[in-house]
Write a protein that holds these residues in place. Sequence first.
Motif, mmCIF file in Angstrom:
data_model
loop_
_atom_site.group_PDB
_atom_site.id
_atom_site.type_symbol
_atom_site.label_atom_id
_atom_site.label_comp_id
_atom_site.label_asym_id
_atom_site.label_seq_id
_atom_site.Cartn_x
_atom_site.Cartn_y
_atom_site.Cartn_z
ATOM 1 N N LEU A 154 -0.848 -13.160 21.294
ATOM 2 C CA LEU A 154 -2.060 -13.852 21.729
ATOM 3 C C LEU A 154 -1.796 -15.337 21.903
ATOM 4 O O LEU A 154 -2.028 -15.903 22.970
ATOM 5 N N THR A 167 -0.510 -11.991 16.863
ATOM 6 C CA THR A 167 -0.533 -10.842 17.761
ATOM 7 C C THR A 167 -1.877 -10.146 17.625
ATOM 8 O O THR A 167 -2.755 -10.584 16.877
ATOM 9 N N GLU A 168 -2.034 -9.057 18.322
ATOM 10 C CA GLU A 168 -3.284 -8.317 18.274
ATOM 11 C C GLU A 168 -3.520 -7.671 16.908
ATOM 12 O O GLU A 168 -4.653 -7.325 16.577
ATOM 13 N N LYS A 203 -4.134 -13.640 27.903
ATOM 14 C CA LYS A 203 -5.051 -13.333 26.807
ATOM 15 C C LYS A 203 -6.261 -14.269 26.753
ATOM 16 O O LYS A 203 -7.106 -14.141 25.873
ATOM 17 N N ILE A 214 -9.245 -17.504 22.878
ATOM 18 C CA ILE A 214 -8.517 -16.241 22.866
ATOM 19 C C ILE A 214 -9.133 -15.437 21.726
ATOM 20 O O ILE A 214 -8.987 -15.805 20.561
#
Length: 237
Positions: A154, A167-168, A203, A214
């Motif tokens: 991200l 990250t996600e 993102k 984001i």
Amino acid sequence: MIRCLAVDDEVYASDIIASFISKTPFLELVGTTTNAFEALAMVQEHKVDLIFLDIQMPELTGIQFLKICGDKCRVILTTAYPEYALDGFDLNVVDYLLKPISYERFYKAAQKAQQIISPSQYEVVPAPNQINDFIFVKGDTKNKFIKVNYNEILYIEGLKNYVSVYTESQRIVTYQALRELETQLPQPPFYRLHKSYIISLEKIKMIDGNALYIGDQSIPIGDTYREEFFKIVREKK
């Protein structure tokens, strides 16, 4: 091998070019310098085939350097100022790289130089960063590395010598300088828009004034990067 010299009055900028040169199989780094006169001496001594040259330098600008240098070696200009592009091409430069420079763009310029300098040895080879879609970052113990897919990142936040990769699904903290990690990431989709942040353009949820979002995270847009960032945004409209 093409013998290369990186010339920039900012050490950080020349270090990035040096790291790109070291990644490229047909290029050889013979040195870096912040002094244009030192670079001229190396050209006169026939120690250099290709120079990656900044334009805005004290005492001797890149354009003045080109006029003195003539055709003694090939030059790729590196600058944050697009308005000098026409002058550069009038002086027969190989290419013109606009900062911040991605490795993919650097590699394409290097291939142009290879076609000119060593045409008999030229072979189209994909850039290393085009082969992989992931990166390994240092873990919290010796010889521990964590694989992170580009499409999961991200944004990345830097704090001194530490970097947090968001990250996600997780946050990965690694002992590494943000500028070092920046040279390893493909641009696009990654973009440095603040001294402390690298984001994935893919993102972005929303841009609002001097910040972007984001997910639910607000990330500031630095003054130094704002003009170039909004240029990219306008091109995507």
